[in-house]
Motif scaffolding. Structure first.
Motif, PDB file in Angstrom:
ATOM      1  N   ASN B 368      11.996 115.898 -12.311  1.00  0.00           N
ATOM      2  CA  ASN B 368      12.904 115.438 -13.299  1.00  0.00           C
ATOM      3  C   ASN B 368      14.144 114.521 -12.891  1.00  0.00           C
ATOM      4  O   ASN B 368      14.382 114.612 -11.813  1.00  0.00           O
ATOM      5  CB  ASN B 368      13.659 116.640 -13.819  1.00  0.00           C
ATOM      6  CG  ASN B 368      12.933 117.634 -14.723  1.00  0.00           C
ATOM      7  OD1 ASN B 368      11.883 117.462 -15.074  1.00  0.00           O
ATOM      8  ND2 ASN B 368      13.537 118.669 -15.324  1.00  0.00           N
ATOM      9  N   CYS B 369      14.362 113.799 -13.667  1.00  0.00           N
ATOM     10  CA  CYS B 369      15.558 112.796 -13.435  1.00  0.00           C
ATOM     11  C   CYS B 369      16.863 113.554 -13.216  1.00  0.00           C
ATOM     12  O   CYS B 369      17.184 114.297 -13.979  1.00  0.00           O
ATOM     13  CB  CYS B 369      15.705 111.634 -14.776  1.00  0.00           C
ATOM     14  SG  CYS B 369      17.241 111.002 -14.588  1.00  0.00           S
ATOM     15  N   ILE B 370      17.544 113.259 -12.046  1.00  0.00           N
ATOM     16  CA  ILE B 370      18.826 113.921 -11.848  1.00  0.00           C
ATOM     17  C   ILE B 370      19.841 113.058 -12.165  1.00  0.00           C
ATOM     18  O   ILE B 370      21.129 113.258 -12.030  1.00  0.00           O
ATOM     19  CB  ILE B 370      18.762 114.447 -10.518  1.00  0.00           C
ATOM     20  CG1 ILE B 370      18.744 113.363  -9.520  1.00  0.00           C
ATOM     21  CG2 ILE B 370      17.692 115.303 -10.218  1.00  0.00           C
ATOM     22  CD1 ILE B 370      19.196 113.670  -8.099  1.00  0.00           C
ATOM     23  N   ARG B 371      19.785 111.963 -13.024  1.00  0.00           N
ATOM     24  CA  ARG B 371      20.925 111.259 -13.587  1.00  0.00           C
ATOM     25  C   ARG B 371      21.778 110.528 -12.336  1.00  0.00           C
ATOM     26  O   ARG B 371      22.855 110.495 -12.438  1.00  0.00           O
ATOM     27  CB  ARG B 371      21.588 111.840 -14.553  1.00  0.00           C
ATOM     28  CG  ARG B 371      21.139 112.119 -15.872  1.00  0.00           C
ATOM     29  CD  ARG B 371      22.004 112.772 -16.877  1.00  0.00           C
ATOM     30  NE  ARG B 371      23.298 112.460 -16.576  1.00  0.00           N
ATOM     31  CZ  ARG B 371      23.926 111.454 -17.330  1.00  0.00           C
ATOM     32  NH1 ARG B 371      23.538 110.660 -18.171  1.00  0.00           N
ATOM     33  NH2 ARG B 371      25.219 111.001 -16.842  1.00  0.00           N
ATOM     34  N   CYS B 372      21.130 110.249 -11.240  1.00  0.00           N
ATOM     35  CA  CYS B 372      22.129 109.896  -9.984  1.00  0.00           C
ATOM     36  C   CYS B 372      22.454 108.619 -10.495  1.00  0.00           C
ATOM     37  O   CYS B 372      23.389 108.196  -9.685  1.00  0.00           O
ATOM     38  CB  CYS B 372      21.230 109.892  -8.756  1.00  0.00           C
ATOM     39  SG  CYS B 372      19.736 108.794  -8.714  1.00  0.00           S
ATOM     40  N   PHE B 386      16.399 104.625 -16.479  1.00  0.00           N
ATOM     41  CA  PHE B 386      16.012 106.135 -16.665  1.00  0.00           C
ATOM     42  C   PHE B 386      15.910 106.436 -18.200  1.00  0.00           C
ATOM     43  O   PHE B 386      15.185 107.228 -18.649  1.00  0.00           O
ATOM     44  CB  PHE B 386      17.165 106.862 -15.936  1.00  0.00           C
ATOM     45  CG  PHE B 386      18.614 106.976 -16.900  1.00  0.00           C
ATOM     46  CD1 PHE B 386      18.686 108.012 -17.705  1.00  0.00           C
ATOM     47  CD2 PHE B 386      19.158 105.937 -16.891  1.00  0.00           C
ATOM     48  CE1 PHE B 386      19.945 108.044 -18.449  1.00  0.00           C
ATOM     49  CE2 PHE B 386      20.632 105.918 -17.577  1.00  0.00           C
ATOM     50  CZ  PHE B 386      20.719 107.007 -18.342  1.00  0.00           C
ATOM     51  N   ARG B 422      10.292 109.099  -9.880  1.00  0.00           N
ATOM     52  CA  ARG B 422       9.544 108.749 -11.182  1.00  0.00           C
ATOM     53  C   ARG B 422       9.228 107.376 -11.061  1.00  0.00           C
ATOM     54  O   ARG B 422       9.732 106.435 -10.748  1.00  0.00           O
ATOM     55  CB  ARG B 422      10.768 108.800 -12.243  1.00  0.00           C
ATOM     56  CG  ARG B 422      11.214 110.283 -12.280  1.00  0.00           C
ATOM     57  CD  ARG B 422      12.236 110.705 -13.290  1.00  0.00           C
ATOM     58  NE  ARG B 422      11.765 110.512 -14.674  1.00  0.00           N
ATOM     59  CZ  ARG B 422      11.130 111.609 -15.362  1.00  0.00           C
ATOM     60  NH1 ARG B 422      10.914 112.686 -14.622  1.00  0.00           N
ATOM     61  NH2 ARG B 422      10.803 111.627 -16.456  1.00  0.00           N
TER      62      ARG B 422
END
Lengths: 318, 442
Positions: B368-372, B386, B422
């Motif tokens: 999953n994207c962790i929105r870093c 993203f 990703r």
């Protein structure tokens, strides 16, 4: 055709950084504050930390098994959540209280929304708020060496000045409070580590702490207090450092761009100051960050980078 | 002077071989294969039509494929010898493409047309452009866009800058680097010719500052010419991307969806300039190019290969595979194409071959994207990868439009930095297709 050759889309190289490594860095950064907590409050603090971590991991495992998702507990994000939950509790909390809020936080706040990256508020702060609502007395009463003591923020809420010195607050000595919040120094060490490792930017913590400091200093000056000591006590004497360094910088629930992070930090700072100075609670860090978490998508939208070539006037004779 | 650059980007080279390209110090070496396979499509645009038949004797530099339109470029015999086949053969595109196969007689007998065409002073801009077209020159940085088209400006267009790309930002590749330090005079002569063809008042040659020897060599060679300037660029990927280069060198931006000329710029590769010099001063059409063969091969090197040399021959010239190969990439590791066969020929756009062993080819698994926000901070275009990734997967045309999917240059910086591993760039490329389809329907 050569079957042994692997074909994939470019790029064919990847940076070494992974989600797990990021989480591991955060865990390492949290260690100093934990050590101070265990030294100050004894083994009960360690038991709570371990209980929270175990509960988070187990809940994540059960949730993912139950809905047949890939189990991702090895990414260590649940460990970070567990540690932060325990750090936000007094060492006198019951272990089962910690386990319940940990399970709630992972199951409801994280997994119900789709797991890591999908939650819109910080799970550790939700746990903190659930505990505060469920057992208001036991999680807001602090003991030090077996004696009930008021935190500096509670004392200041009553209009007095805390008995601890600024140095006590900085080092975390002679301080009642939550397990992970008492030593500003330990938290700063962790913060510097995260910045050096490139895990977080300093934008949010600096904006957050500076906003609180300025707001509180002005308030202190207007109400005729010892401005320097009052401001330092407000900055160092509660959960601000823990919140600013470790919770307001959560990737998932905070803005992505540098500009957005400053707006986020200032927003947190204003809310914290207002709650602490004019609200019903002596502490306001948890609620402030949670409220700003909800505003994050909006901040991200405002501060989205400008796309190359979207400036209309291109200088033709420059 | 401070090295110039753009916003965003990554430093992939730092992670590879301590930041030093393996083949950096290997001098260019000529090689001609026994058989060459010349696909009729070696450029962007219409494929060529073969104009020779099986059994014909051909001379080096003789036209074997005539252009299929304005946006096209003729193809010449890269060796002298006998045409043994005119048939579809494997091609980088994955499809078989019509090709002329020539058996090399190793005489390198030149076609009579191969003779000096004049000099910068004796030729007009129009004549230079015609020579470029006749010589089959295309952009040699990788895109292989026919060069004569780029320089054929419409009456309302004006070039303020000619920019030569010597950034060579793709990690591992060193063919442009070697070309610049070994034959700087070809690059500079080419710059003068292209400058005249473009009508621009000034030529800027952008070189990354990890190649101080190239900067020095080109500066030295360009000394007599006041209108040619070497610009030092910061070492950063994708510094050699057309849009990033223009931004770094001129401070201008190409308007969204526009060509460089909309910002008053024409950009060509330094190797394209060198090929132009050969075409004009020696009369030699484009029949060979510098190719870096590197990675898990026994002797990483820079070869000057005739077009049509198979990847297999090229890799054998580099001492063969070192251990078992896991991945063979046409181009460099950031934007190259992984191939699963080695009978594909080197063509005009082949700047290098990169081989990965099993240890170097890391297979990753998406999470999953962790929105870093790392993809956002490295995107040289200012996109939000993203978001585009998510919209591409959901085929959400509205968000793809809003977030400007078509501005993506597919540099791969986002995928490179993503801690959740990703495949952002890959999905965004698919999203472009989704968007194009959806807008076509309307």
């Amino acid at each position: 055709m050569n079957q042994s050759l692997r074909v994939s889309a470019s790029p064919h190289v990847r940076d070494a950084r992974s989600t797990t490594k990021v989480m591991l860095d955060v865990i390492i950064a949290l260690v100093p504050a934990g050590v101070v907590g265990v030294v100050a409050f004894g083994m009960q603090a360690l038991v709570l930390i371990l209980a929270a971590v175990a509960a988070c991991l187990l809940t994540e495992l059960i949730c993912q098994k139950a809905v047949k998702r890939t189990v991702t507990i090895s990414d260590l994000s649940a460990v970070v959540t567990g540690i932060l939950i325990a750090y936000n509790m007094p060492h006198t909390a019951e272990w089962w209280q910690v386990v319940i809020v940990s399970a709630f936080s992972i199951a409801v706040c994280k997994q119900l929304f789709g797991g890591i990256g999908c939650n819109f508020v910080n799970p550790a702060l939700i746990a903190r708020v659930v505990a505060q609502i469920s057992w208001p007395m036991s999680v807001s009463t602090f003991y030090l060496d077996g004696v009930s003591g008021a935190t500096p923020l509670t004392v200041m809420k009553g209009g007095a000045m805390p008995e601890q010195s600024i140095l006590d607050m900085f080092l975390g000595t002679n301080m009642p409070g939550c397990i992970g919040e008492i030593s500003a120094l330990a938290l700063l060490v962790g913060g510097v580590y995260l910045v050096v490792r490139g895990v977080i930017k300093i934008n949010t913590p600096v904006a957050y702490v500076a906003t609180v400091a300025v707001f509180v200093a002005i308030y202190g000056a207007c109400t005729g207090r010892d401005v320097l000591n009052y401001t330092l006590a407000q900055v160092l004497g509660g959960g601000l450092m823990l919140g600013a360094i470790f919770m307001a910088t959560d990737y998932v629930t905070a803005p992505m761009t540098g500009k957005g992070q400053i707006i986020f930090g200032v927003g947190c700072g204003l809310l914290t100051s207002v709650i602490r100075l004019f609200g019903g609670y002596p502490e306001g860090v948890s609620y402030s960050i949670l409220i700003m978490n909800i505003v994050t998508p909006l901040i991200d939208k405002w501060t989205a980078p400008r796309i190359y070539g979207t400036v209309k006037e291109v200088k033709q004779n420059g | 002077m401070k090295a110039l650059t753009f916003k965003g980007g990554v430093h992939p080279l730092h992670k590879l071989h301590e930041g030093k390209p393996l083949a950096q110090n290997a001098a260019l070496k000529e090689y001609a294969a026994a058989t060459v396979v010349l696909p009729m499509s070696q450029h962007i645009g219409a494929p060529c039509t073969p104009c020779v038949e099986v059994g014909d004797e051909v001379l080096m530099g003789q036209v074997v494929g005539t252009p299929g339109g304005f946006v096209s470029a003729p193809i010449h015999a890269s060796v002298s010898g006998k045409v043994v086949a005119v048939e579809p053969r494997p091609h980088l595109s994955g499809k078989d493409v019509m090709a002329v196969v020539i058996e090399n007689d190793f005489r390198d007998a030149l076609d009579p047309s191969v003779k000096p065409k004049g000099t910068v002073d004796s030729l007009s801009a129009e004549e230079i452009r015609q020579i470029i077209l006749d010589a089959g020159i295309v952009g040699m940085g990788g895109a292989a866009f026919p060069t004569h088209v780029k320089y054929a400006l419409k009456p309302d267009q004006k070039a303020d800058y000619l920019i030569l790309n010597g950034a060579e930002c793709e990690p591992y590749l060193t063919s442009d680097h070697r070309t610049m330090i070994e034959t700087p005079e070809r690059v500079v002569e080419g710059a003068r010719l292209l400058l005249k063809a473009s009508g621009a008042p000034v030529c800027k040659i952008g070189i990354e500052n990890n190649k101080p020897d190239a900067i020095k060599a080109i500066r030295e060679a360009a000394k007599p010419y006041k209108d040619i300037e070497v610009v030092e660029l910061m070492t950063k990927y994708p510094q050699g991307g057309e849009k990033q280069l223009i931004k770094a060198v001129t401070g201008r931006e190409v308007p969204r969806g526009g060509l460089p000329i909309a910002a008053g710029c024409i950009v060509s590769n330094v190797s394209t300039a060198a090929a132009t010099a050969d075409a004009v001063l020696k009369g030699l059409p484009l029949v060979k190019r510098a190719v870096t063969v590197t990675g898990a091969v026994n002797t990483p090197c820079n070869l000057v290969l005739r077009f049509g040399t198979s990847y297999e021959d090229a890799i054998n010239q580099a001492g063969g595979f070192k251990g078992d190969p896991k991945k063979v990439i046409s181009g460099g590791p950031m934007m190259g194409f992984a191939v699963n066969r080695l009978d594909i020929p080197v063509t005009k756009g082949t700047s290098g071959l990169t081989v990965f062993s099993a240890a170097e080819d890391v297979e990753t698994k998406e999470s999953n994207c962790i929105r870093c926000g790392r993809c956002v901070s490295v995107c040289p275009i200012g996109l939000q990868p993203f978001k585009l990734d998510a919209a591409s997967r959901k085929k959400d045309v509205e968000v793809l439009k809003q977030c400007d999917v078509m501005s993506c240059i597919n540099c791969g910086c986002c995928t490179y930095v993503c801690p959740a591993k990703r495949n952002l760039a890959q999905n965004i490329a698919l999203g472009k297709g989704v968007y194009t389809q959806a807008t076509k329907k309307k």
